[in-house]
Design an enzyme around this catalytic site. Structure first.
Site, short mmCIF file in Angstrom:
data_model
loop_
_atom_site.label_atom_id
_atom_site.label_comp_id
_atom_site.label_asym_id
_atom_site.label_seq_id
_atom_site.Cartn_x
_atom_site.Cartn_y
_atom_site.Cartn_z
N ARG A 105 10.08 -38.43 20.44
CA ARG A 105 9.86 -39.51 19.72
C ARG A 105 11.33 -39.93 19.60
NH1 ARG A 105 5.94 -40.21 14.75
NH2 ARG A 105 7.37 -38.84 13.90
N THR A 109 13.23 -45.61 16.68
CA THR A 109 11.94 -46.76 16.97
C THR A 109 10.58 -46.04 17.04
OG1 THR A 109 12.02 -45.99 19.19
CG2 THR A 109 13.68 -47.93 18.29
N ASP A 201 7.02 -31.25 11.09
CA ASP A 201 7.54 -31.24 12.34
C ASP A 201 6.98 -30.16 13.15
OD1 ASP A 201 10.02 -32.84 14.38
OD2 ASP A 201 9.14 -30.80 15.21
N ASP A 204 9.29 -27.86 15.28
CA ASP A 204 10.27 -27.18 14.58
C ASP A 204 9.73 -26.01 13.92
OD1 ASP A 204 12.65 -28.65 15.22
OD2 ASP A 204 12.29 -29.81 13.49
#
Ligand code: PRP
Ligand code: URA
Length: 210
Positions: A105, A109, A201, A204
């Site tokens: 991603r 944006t 995340d 991660d």
């Protein structure tokens, strides 16, 4: 068009997911838990696999018994975090073929940027299950399904861990016939496109990169 989104409400799934959401859960435990949940996800998402009859001989008699029909499934992992779910799915589906789509991603944006695509040559003859733990804005999943449709798989489904209501809606606006199976449907997205309450995340946390 079905716009199906099934949430697995099994107590074991909910318990393991709660442990994963805890920010103190270390990467080694997070990986173990996502693998365990993935086995249950694989069980749920394959409920309607077609069967055919095969004649076999038990030690006592000959019978007509059910076996899976057609070519083996293809699991498609959205890199990186999809690989965290993939291992557990393969524990239950060891003969499945595997494809990979590399997407990340853009942090500004939130658009999905593709950097890798490799799927089996005969994917048009296979049912495909896309695996990615997080369905947030759905930009990644929508891009992955749009790309896979170019290769005309027999059927497409999605298995994920956490989904946001906004993402499910956006995804089904583009691909209403693709069913979603998720371990939880969370409350909402935050202003950075992260799922709330979520687990942070996923990449991660699986790979210990932050
Ligand atoms: C995460 C996740 C999904 C995507 C979901 O990947 O694994 O692919 O975000 O967000 P979306 O629904 O808003 O598109 P990320 O882009 O962080 O890449 P990574 O797996 O390489 O960490
Ligand atoms: N990707 C993640 O890994 N987590 C989120 O909450 C949203 C997108």
């Amino acid at each position: 068009m079905s716009k199906s989104c099934s949430v697995i409400d099994h107590p074991l799934v909910q318990h393991k997911l709660t442990l994963m959401r805890d920010k103190r859960c270390p990467a080694i435990r997070f990986r173990q838990l996502i693998r365990e949940i993935a086995v249950i996800l694989a069980y749920e998402v394959t409920r309607d696999l077609p069967l055919e009859a095969a004649e076999i001989e038990t030690p006592l008699e000959t019978i007509s018994a059910p076996i899976l029909s057609g070519k083996k499934l293809c699991l498609v992992s959205i890199l990186r975090a999809g690989n965290g779910l993939l291992d557990g799915m393969l524990d239950l589906l060891p003969s499945a073929r595997v494809g990979h789509i590399g997407l990340y991603r853009d942090p500004e944006t939130l658009e999905a940027i593709e950097y890798y695509y490799k799927v089996p040559d005969d994917i048009s003859e296979r049912q495909v299950i896309i695996v990615d733990p997080m369905l947030a804005t759905a930009n990644s999943l929508t891009a992955a399904v749009t790309r896979l449709k170019d290769d005309s798989p027999r059927q497409l489904k999605v298995a994920c861990l956490l989904a946001a209501p906004e993402g499910v809606k956006a995804f089904h606006d583009s691909h209403p016939e693709v069913s979603i199976t998720t371990a939880a449907l969370d409350r909402q997205l935050n202003e950075h496109g992260y799922i709330l309450p979520g687990l942070g995340d996923a990449g991660d946390r699986i790979f210990g990169t932050r």
